[in-house]
Design a protein around this motif. Structure first.
Motif, PDB file in Angstrom:
ATOM      1  N   UNK A  99       0.881  -1.165   0.118  1.00  0.00           N
ATOM      2  CA  UNK A  99       0.120  -0.214   0.154  1.00  0.00           C
ATOM      3  C   UNK A  99       0.992   1.117  -0.041  1.00  0.00           C
ATOM      4  N   UNK A 100       0.241   2.261  -0.402  1.00  0.00           N
ATOM      5  CA  UNK A 100       0.766   3.732  -0.446  1.00  0.00           C
ATOM      6  C   UNK A 100      -0.149   4.628   0.385  1.00  0.00           C
ATOM      7  N   UNK A 101       0.643   5.516   1.229  1.00  0.00           N
ATOM      8  CA  UNK A 101       0.271   6.722   1.780  1.00  0.00           C
ATOM      9  C   UNK A 101       0.327   7.980   0.911  1.00  0.00           C
ATOM     10  N   UNK A 102      -0.608   8.902   0.703  1.00  0.00           N
ATOM     11  CA  UNK A 102      -0.795   9.750  -0.156  1.00  0.00           C
ATOM     12  C   UNK A 102      -1.082  11.111   0.523  1.00  0.00           C
ATOM     13  N   UNK A 103      -0.358  12.173  -0.087  1.00  0.00           N
ATOM     14  CA  UNK A 103      -0.971  13.381   0.700  1.00  0.00           C
ATOM     15  C   UNK A 103      -2.169  13.844  -0.360  1.00  0.00           C
TER      16      UNK A 103
ATOM     17  N   UNK B 108     -13.535   3.248   2.326  1.00  0.00           N
ATOM     18  CA  UNK B 108     -14.564   3.973   1.428  1.00  0.00           C
ATOM     19  C   UNK B 108     -14.264   2.944   0.304  1.00  0.00           C
ATOM     20  N   UNK B 109     -15.949   3.191  -0.465  1.00  0.00           N
ATOM     21  CA  UNK B 109     -15.910   2.620  -1.674  1.00  0.00           C
ATOM     22  C   UNK B 109     -15.744   3.378  -2.923  1.00  0.00           C
ATOM     23  N   UNK B 110     -15.852   3.137  -4.118  1.00  0.00           N
ATOM     24  CA  UNK B 110     -15.548   4.000  -5.064  1.00  0.00           C
ATOM     25  C   UNK B 110     -16.438   4.972  -5.382  1.00  0.00           C
TER      26      UNK B 110
ATOM     27  N   UNK C 186     -12.329   1.108  -2.214  1.00  0.00           N
ATOM     28  CA  UNK C 186     -11.146   1.566  -2.959  1.00  0.00           C
ATOM     29  C   UNK C 186     -10.179   2.178  -2.218  1.00  0.00           C
ATOM     30  N   UNK C 187     -10.412   2.828  -1.206  1.00  0.00           N
ATOM     31  CA  UNK C 187      -9.307   3.686  -0.427  1.00  0.00           C
ATOM     32  C   UNK C 187      -9.551   3.785   1.053  1.00  0.00           C
TER      33      UNK C 187
ATOM     34  N   UNK D  82      -4.401   9.678   2.861  1.00  0.00           N
ATOM     35  CA  UNK D  82      -5.291   8.879   2.284  1.00  0.00           C
ATOM     36  C   UNK D  82      -4.160   7.640   1.894  1.00  0.00           C
ATOM     37  N   UNK D  83      -4.662   6.433   2.016  1.00  0.00           N
ATOM     38  CA  UNK D  83      -4.173   5.347   1.734  1.00  0.00           C
ATOM     39  C   UNK D  83      -4.750   4.472   0.526  1.00  0.00           C
ATOM     40  N   UNK D  84      -3.910   4.101  -0.466  1.00  0.00           N
ATOM     41  CA  UNK D  84      -4.263   3.102  -1.663  1.00  0.00           C
ATOM     42  C   UNK D  84      -3.543   1.984  -1.806  1.00  0.00           C
TER      43      UNK D  84
END
Length: 157
Positions: free
Chosen positions: A3-7, A104-106, A137-138, A152-154
């Motif tokens: 997974x990746x953490x995003x700003x 959360x869903x898409x 989704x995220x 946010x994490x994806x």
């Protein structure tokens, strides 16, 4: 699973700086960072350096609007900073003992039952558990004490 953490996305942050308005259409607040270590910027995912300016504003980190697209206070560097590169590492500015994670869903709707106050040491494991589900989704990571959006994490590609 990786997974990746995003700003916050640069386009959204650039629009905030350009318009000078928050998600409510109110003017941004500008302050000097007086706290040791600065305020946590949601774009570079680092603390605003002590004594450097920052923006305080209401932000809704969602593309659409529905009952689940929360708006809350965030901080951003001022002037505009470089974005954080997506990373599998928990951002260093996250130093509290616990946080809220929500799936959360898409359609940007909270998946019922996924929200949990999670110890910092278990953030990655719980995010991986949530993102292993097809209906998620995220994942948003929020302050456990103030409910502020942090990042946010994806799933990593």
């Amino acid at each position: 699973m990786k997974l990746h953490f995003f700003g916050l996305p640069s386009a959204a942050v650039e629009a905030i700086h350009r318009t000078g308005l928050d998600s409510y259409g109110d003017p941004l607040e500008r302050h000097p960072s007086a706290e040791e270590g600065g305020m946590p910027c949601r774009h570079c995912l680092q603390h605003v350096p002590t004594g450097k300016p920052f923006l305080a504003l209401a932000h809704r980190p969602f593309a659409g609007r529905n009952p689940f697209t929360e708006t809350g206070p965030i901080y951003l560097c001022d002037p505009l900073c470089a974005p954080a590169a997506p990373s599998p590492e928990v951002p260093a500015f996250l130093t509290a003992p616990q946080y809220i994670l929500r799936g959360y869903d898409s359609d940007e709707r909270i998946i019922y039952g996924t929200g949990a106050v999670t110890p910092r040491t278990e953030l990655t494991a719980y995010a991986e558990e949530l993102l292993s589900r097809d209906d998620i989704a995220f994942v948003d990571l929020r302050s456990a004490s103030n409910n502020c959006f942090l990042c946010r994490i994806h799933r990593a590609d």
